[in-house]
Design an enzyme around this catalytic site. Structure first.
Site, mmCIF file in Angstrom:
data_model
loop_
_atom_site.group_PDB
_atom_site.id
_atom_site.type_symbol
_atom_site.label_atom_id
_atom_site.label_comp_id
_atom_site.label_asym_id
_atom_site.label_seq_id
_atom_site.Cartn_x
_atom_site.Cartn_y
_atom_site.Cartn_z
ATOM 1 N N ASN A 9 75.889 132.644 -38.881
ATOM 2 C CA ASN A 9 76.476 133.445 -38.376
ATOM 3 C C ASN A 9 77.667 132.486 -38.004
ATOM 4 O O ASN A 9 77.598 131.596 -36.898
ATOM 5 C CB ASN A 9 75.585 133.906 -36.820
ATOM 6 C CG ASN A 9 76.612 134.569 -36.017
ATOM 7 O OD1 ASN A 9 77.538 135.027 -36.125
ATOM 8 N ND2 ASN A 9 76.108 134.819 -34.695
ATOM 9 N N TRP A 10 78.829 132.842 -38.358
ATOM 10 C CA TRP A 10 79.916 132.081 -38.352
ATOM 11 C C TRP A 10 80.797 132.616 -36.797
ATOM 12 O O TRP A 10 81.565 131.363 -36.300
ATOM 13 C CB TRP A 10 80.907 132.164 -39.355
ATOM 14 C CG TRP A 10 80.296 131.636 -40.385
ATOM 15 C CD1 TRP A 10 79.034 131.071 -40.789
ATOM 16 C CD2 TRP A 10 81.166 131.499 -41.884
ATOM 17 N NE1 TRP A 10 79.188 130.686 -42.135
ATOM 18 C CE2 TRP A 10 80.177 130.981 -42.700
ATOM 19 C CE3 TRP A 10 82.737 131.888 -42.328
ATOM 20 C CZ2 TRP A 10 80.643 130.619 -44.174
ATOM 21 C CZ3 TRP A 10 82.895 131.439 -43.623
ATOM 22 C CH2 TRP A 10 81.879 130.939 -44.500
ATOM 23 N N LYS A 11 80.431 133.383 -36.301
ATOM 24 C CA LYS A 11 81.062 133.999 -35.121
ATOM 25 C C LYS A 11 82.479 133.792 -34.954
ATOM 26 O O LYS A 11 83.139 134.065 -36.303
ATOM 27 C CB LYS A 11 80.317 132.874 -33.918
ATOM 28 C CG LYS A 11 78.922 132.758 -33.789
ATOM 29 C CD LYS A 11 78.184 132.203 -32.615
ATOM 30 C CE LYS A 11 76.909 132.063 -32.897
ATOM 31 N NZ LYS A 11 76.186 131.590 -31.757
ATOM 32 N N HIS A 95 73.299 140.586 -31.359
ATOM 33 C CA HIS A 95 73.354 139.273 -30.929
ATOM 34 C C HIS A 95 73.489 139.017 -29.653
ATOM 35 O O HIS A 95 74.244 139.877 -29.002
ATOM 36 C CB HIS A 95 74.389 138.517 -31.776
ATOM 37 C CG HIS A 95 74.441 136.968 -31.640
ATOM 38 N ND1 HIS A 95 74.962 136.533 -30.292
ATOM 39 C CD2 HIS A 95 73.844 136.129 -32.582
ATOM 40 C CE1 HIS A 95 74.721 135.168 -30.829
ATOM 41 N NE2 HIS A 95 74.028 134.779 -31.937
ATOM 42 N N GLU A 97 75.383 137.179 -27.701
ATOM 43 C CA GLU A 97 76.690 137.194 -27.455
ATOM 44 C C GLU A 97 77.119 138.446 -27.089
ATOM 45 O O GLU A 97 78.055 138.674 -26.074
ATOM 46 C CB GLU A 97 77.499 136.198 -28.070
ATOM 47 C CG GLU A 97 77.106 134.727 -28.005
ATOM 48 C CD GLU A 97 77.088 133.827 -29.198
ATOM 49 O OE1 GLU A 97 77.797 134.113 -30.312
ATOM 50 O OE2 GLU A 97 76.636 132.841 -29.391
ATOM 51 N N GLU A 167 65.995 135.269 -31.071
ATOM 52 C CA GLU A 167 66.729 134.015 -30.639
ATOM 53 C C GLU A 167 66.672 134.114 -28.893
ATOM 54 O O GLU A 167 67.256 134.635 -28.399
ATOM 55 C CB GLU A 167 68.235 134.431 -31.061
ATOM 56 C CG GLU A 167 68.425 134.484 -32.524
ATOM 57 C CD GLU A 167 69.915 134.383 -32.847
ATOM 58 O OE1 GLU A 167 70.110 133.338 -33.699
ATOM 59 O OE2 GLU A 167 71.031 134.992 -32.526
ATOM 60 N N GLY A 173 73.238 127.508 -29.268
ATOM 61 C CA GLY A 173 74.517 126.701 -29.009
ATOM 62 C C GLY A 173 74.056 125.684 -27.984
ATOM 63 O O GLY A 173 75.097 124.938 -27.475
ATOM 64 N N SER A 213 69.647 126.752 -32.235
ATOM 65 C CA SER A 213 69.774 125.440 -32.588
ATOM 66 C C SER A 213 69.084 124.800 -33.762
ATOM 67 O O SER A 213 68.572 123.710 -33.600
ATOM 68 C CB SER A 213 69.515 124.512 -31.142
ATOM 69 O OG SER A 213 70.474 124.828 -30.033
ATOM 70 N N GLY A 234 73.935 129.175 -36.145
ATOM 71 C CA GLY A 234 74.877 129.369 -35.782
ATOM 72 C C GLY A 234 75.974 127.978 -36.019
ATOM 73 O O GLY A 234 76.500 127.879 -37.204
ATOM 74 N N GLY A 235 75.895 127.210 -34.994
ATOM 75 C CA GLY A 235 76.753 126.176 -35.460
ATOM 76 C C GLY A 235 76.538 125.358 -36.520
ATOM 77 O O GLY A 235 77.527 124.641 -37.361
HETATM 78 P P1 PGA Z 1 73.175 128.143 -32.883
HETATM 79 O O1 PGA Z 1 73.375 129.679 -32.771
HETATM 80 O O2 PGA Z 1 72.572 127.677 -34.168
HETATM 81 O O3 PGA Z 1 74.560 127.642 -32.642
HETATM 82 O O4 PGA Z 1 72.372 127.558 -31.793
HETATM 83 C C1 PGA Z 1 72.478 130.654 -33.433
HETATM 84 C C2 PGA Z 1 72.916 131.979 -33.329
HETATM 85 O O5 PGA Z 1 73.712 132.343 -32.263
HETATM 86 O O6 PGA Z 1 72.726 132.840 -34.170
#
Ligand code: PGA
Length: 249
Positions: A9-11, A95, A97, A167, A173, A213, A234-235
């Site tokens: 997920n590149w956000k 998600h 967010e 998640e 993150g 993470s 994510g990251g």
């Molecule tokens: P993260 O994000 O790997 O940076 O913790 C995961 C996500 O939001 O899908």
């Protein structure tokens, strides 16, 4: 035996050039371990270019969100039809967010899930508890409720188009990952919820990803748990070397 999925997920990261570079970097790491489906979710404006850049590579491109209506006066929104028209058949819905920063409620998410499924798209449905829920011992109940609400109205025959992504919000993150044991016990809980509401067969076939993470250094241990079928990253999905290492874990 279920397959594996590793989704990035590149956000809101990567402009057009960076998108191309990252895809080139990912392709340079191929072939990946067998039996792993690799998904990337760039931002809307780069989806079409990503579809072209991944053509023939087996890498699947997903959207990060979509609107539940067919079309119309919804400024700033994107429909299922628009996504399908450029070759996008997978969408992330729910998600944390989107829930936290954009006010997406369980009811709204259920309508997005229903719309995506009705359009023949595959949904990566995300959910997970906040730290305060876990500290209060309410995490299993909360996840049960998010699942029942989000999948409200979904028929068993549609479950093949759903991938679940657990998640925990406190792990996203933050660098703090759920321990492999915490992930496994929640995934087992999720699978038994599916068994109860649908069937044992549906539960056995359900793909359940872990997100929060995940890094090259902890992926193998988490993915090694019997009810963890891969990850939503994510990251670490923003660096080709790290993402490839996670895919191969
Ligand atoms: P993260 O994000 O790997 O940076 O913790 C995961 C996500 O939001 O899908």
């Amino acid at each position: 035996m279920r397959n594996r999925i590793v989704a990035g997920n590149w956000k809101m990261n990567n402009n057009a050039q960076q998108t191309q570079q990252l895809i080139d970097g990912l392709k340079a790491h191929q072939p990946y371990k067998e039996g792993v489906e690799v998904i990337i979710a760039p931002t809307y404006v780069n989806l079409q270019a990503a579809v072209v850049a991944t053509n023939g590579s087996g890498i699947v491109v997903s959207a990060q969100n979509m609107h539940q209506a067919d079309a119309g006066a919804y400024t700033g929104e994107i429909s299922a039809d628009m996504l399908k028209n450029i070759g996008i058949n997978t969408v992330i819905i729910g998600h944390s967010e989107r829930r936290a920063y954009f006010g997406e409620t369980d009811d709204l998410l259920a309508s997005k899930v229903a719309k995506a499924l009705a359009e023949g798209m595959r949904v990566i449905f995300c959910f997970g508890e906040e730290l305060s829920d876990r500290e209060a011992g309410n995490h299993f109940n909360l996840v049960t409720q998010q699942l029942s609400d989000g999948l409200n109205g979904v028929e068993e025959s549609q479950l093949t188009d759903i991938v679940l992504a657990y998640e925990p919000v406190w792990a996203i993150g933050t660098g703090v990952t759920a321990s492999p044991e915490q992930a496994q016990e929640m995934h087992e809980h999720i699978r038994s919820h599916i068994a109860e509401h649908f069937s044992d067969t549906a539960a056995a076939a359900m793909m359940i990803l872990y997100g929060g993470s995940v890094k090259p250094g902890n992926a193998a241990e988490i993915f090694g748990k019997p009810d963890v079928d891969g990850g939503l990253i994510g990251g670490a999905s923003l660096k080709a070397d790290d993402f490839a290492a996670i895919i191969n874990a």
